[in-house]
Design a protein around this motif. Structure first.
Motif, mmCIF file in Angstrom:
data_model
loop_
_atom_site.group_PDB
_atom_site.id
_atom_site.type_symbol
_atom_site.label_atom_id
_atom_site.label_comp_id
_atom_site.label_asym_id
_atom_site.label_seq_id
_atom_site.Cartn_x
_atom_site.Cartn_y
_atom_site.Cartn_z
ATOM 1 N N ILE A 283 0.835 -1.210 0.000
ATOM 2 C CA ILE A 283 0.000 0.000 0.000
ATOM 3 C C ILE A 283 0.865 1.252 0.000
ATOM 4 N N ILE A 284 1.895 1.275 0.849
ATOM 5 C CA ILE A 284 2.767 2.454 0.930
ATOM 6 C C ILE A 284 3.530 2.643 -0.379
ATOM 7 N N ALA A 285 4.032 1.551 -0.953
ATOM 8 C CA ALA A 285 4.782 1.655 -2.208
ATOM 9 C C ALA A 285 3.883 2.139 -3.343
ATOM 10 N N VAL A 286 2.671 1.622 -3.418
ATOM 11 C CA VAL A 286 1.725 2.055 -4.457
ATOM 12 C C VAL A 286 1.370 3.530 -4.266
ATOM 13 N N ALA A 287 1.236 3.958 -3.019
ATOM 14 C CA ALA A 287 0.919 5.372 -2.743
ATOM 15 C C ALA A 287 2.017 6.281 -3.287
ATOM 16 N N PHE A 288 3.284 5.888 -3.138
ATOM 17 C CA PHE A 288 4.384 6.693 -3.671
ATOM 18 C C PHE A 288 4.291 6.808 -5.194
ATOM 19 N N VAL A 289 4.019 5.696 -5.856
ATOM 20 C CA VAL A 289 3.923 5.716 -7.321
ATOM 21 C C VAL A 289 2.750 6.566 -7.776
ATOM 22 N N VAL A 290 1.599 6.398 -7.129
ATOM 23 C CA VAL A 290 0.390 7.132 -7.526
ATOM 24 C C VAL A 290 0.583 8.636 -7.368
ATOM 25 N N PHE A 291 1.108 9.059 -6.212
ATOM 26 C CA PHE A 291 1.260 10.495 -5.978
ATOM 27 C C PHE A 291 2.382 11.087 -6.822
ATOM 28 N N ASN A 292 3.397 10.298 -7.144
ATOM 29 C CA ASN A 292 4.432 10.780 -8.052
ATOM 30 C C ASN A 292 3.855 11.007 -9.449
ATOM 31 N N THR A 293 2.978 10.110 -9.877
ATOM 32 C CA THR A 293 2.308 10.268 -11.168
ATOM 33 C C THR A 293 1.412 11.497 -11.163
ATOM 34 N N ILE A 294 0.671 11.697 -10.072
ATOM 35 C CA ILE A 294 -0.207 12.862 -9.956
ATOM 36 C C ILE A 294 0.603 14.153 -10.015
ATOM 37 N N SER A 295 1.746 14.183 -9.329
ATOM 38 C CA SER A 295 2.574 15.398 -9.336
ATOM 39 C C SER A 295 3.092 15.705 -10.738
ATOM 40 N N ASP A 296 3.452 14.666 -11.508
ATOM 41 C CA ASP A 296 3.923 14.876 -12.885
ATOM 42 C C ASP A 296 2.805 15.448 -13.756
#
Length: 310
Positions: A283-296
């Motif tokens: 869950i934590i790892a997926v959260a990092f990927v999702v929010f990094n994508t959102i920031s881009d």
């Protein structure tokens, strides 16, 4: 813009698959036998080889490694993370309430951190070099260097024990948010406000500010433009602050007995409850990927130069 979003979303798929595989591999590298842990949790008096073999078959851990991974990954897509070894309940049932409690704490803390960082960063940039600027920077640098548990204990002692104003633990009312949110904010604002301050200072020296002042534009409009351009630089850091806080609430949640993912993960690690640990890490790892994508995607939407180079 739409093409970029589709490409960016497609790029996350192989990354998420790699993360899921590494999560599964790292948990399975543990020397502990899951079958023995389950039997011990069930208080089985005599653990025989036959019982271990039967339990392994029931858990599906006697299958080939790749088959275990594919079965687990398929279940994860359905939000089925298996059963807890200790409590014999579905991991989703345990994680669900804990996740939303941590998410609420994270979102409130992130909002406080972002608003405070923008205000303090802009003010310090506009009064660069003055006493107040040096004082604010020194204060937040000092607070960010202190461990969260120390600040939490001091705040509990003063506000809860000495003044008897706020609850020391649990999640009973809005007052329960004040101390943990304050601790998280105080330990994170120092990083983010310095980023805003640097971005504002960089924009103050840009040519468009000189031209705007020479043209007689009101100072308020100029400051708004500077803040807008500065936040474009800081947007990635602010987006990534959410998963950082989400994964970093472990200490604060344990200090304030907050019923969230942090407290649950510590209990699961101590009891070697592998399915819960596995789901938490994923869950934590997926959260990092999702929010990094959102920031881009947000950066692309805000920055015309990025859209031009798409």
């Amino acid at each position: 813009m739409g093409v970029y979003i589709v490409k960016r979303l497609l790029l996350t798929i192989p990354l998420l698959l790699v993360i899921s595989f590494l999560t599964f591999v790292l948990i399975n590298l543990s020397p502990q036998d899951p079958a023995k842990l389950v039997l011990q949790a069930q208080d089985v008096p005599v653990i025989t080889d036959e019982l271990i073999a039967q339990t392994k078959h029931e858990l599906g851990i006697d299958d080939p490694f790749i088959v275990q991974y594919m079965n687990w990954l398929t279940s994860c897509f359905q939000l089925d993370f298996g059963n807890s070894y200790v409590k014999d309940e579905a991991v989703g049932v345990l994680l669900g309430p804990a996740f939303f409690n941590t998410l609420k704490l994270t979102l409130v803390s992130s909002l406080v951190i972002i608003v405070s960082s923008v205000i303090f960063g802009a003010v310090c940039a506009l009064i660069e070099g003055r006493v107040l600027d040096r004082f604010i920077r020194g204060l937040f640098f000092f607070l960010s260097a202190l461990p969260a548990y120390l600040i939490g204990i001091l705040m509990i002692w003063y506000f809860s024990v000495e003044l008897d104003l706020l609850p020391t633990s649990g999640l009973e009312s809005y007052q329960s948010y004040i101390l943990p949110v304050s601790v998280i904010a105080l330990t994170h604002i120092g990083l983010y406000f310095r980023t805003v301050r640097s971005a504002v200072l960089a924009n103050l020296n840009e040519d468009y500010v000189l031209y705007a002042r020479a043209s007689g534009l009101p100072e308020k409009k100029i400051i708004v433009a500077i803040l807008k351009n500065s936040l474009q630089v800081s947007i990635s850091i602010f987006c990534m602050s959410i998963p950082l806080i989400l994964g970093g609430t472990v200490v604060v949640e344990n200090v304030f007995a907050w019923p969230g993912l942090g407290s649950l993960s510590v209990k699961s690690i101590l009891s070697r409850d592998f399915p819960v640990i596995q789901a938490y890490v994923l869950i934590i790892a997926v959260a990092f990927v999702v929010f990094n994508t959102i920031s881009d995607i947000i950066n692309m939407a805000l920055n015309p130069k990025l859209r031009a180079g798409e």
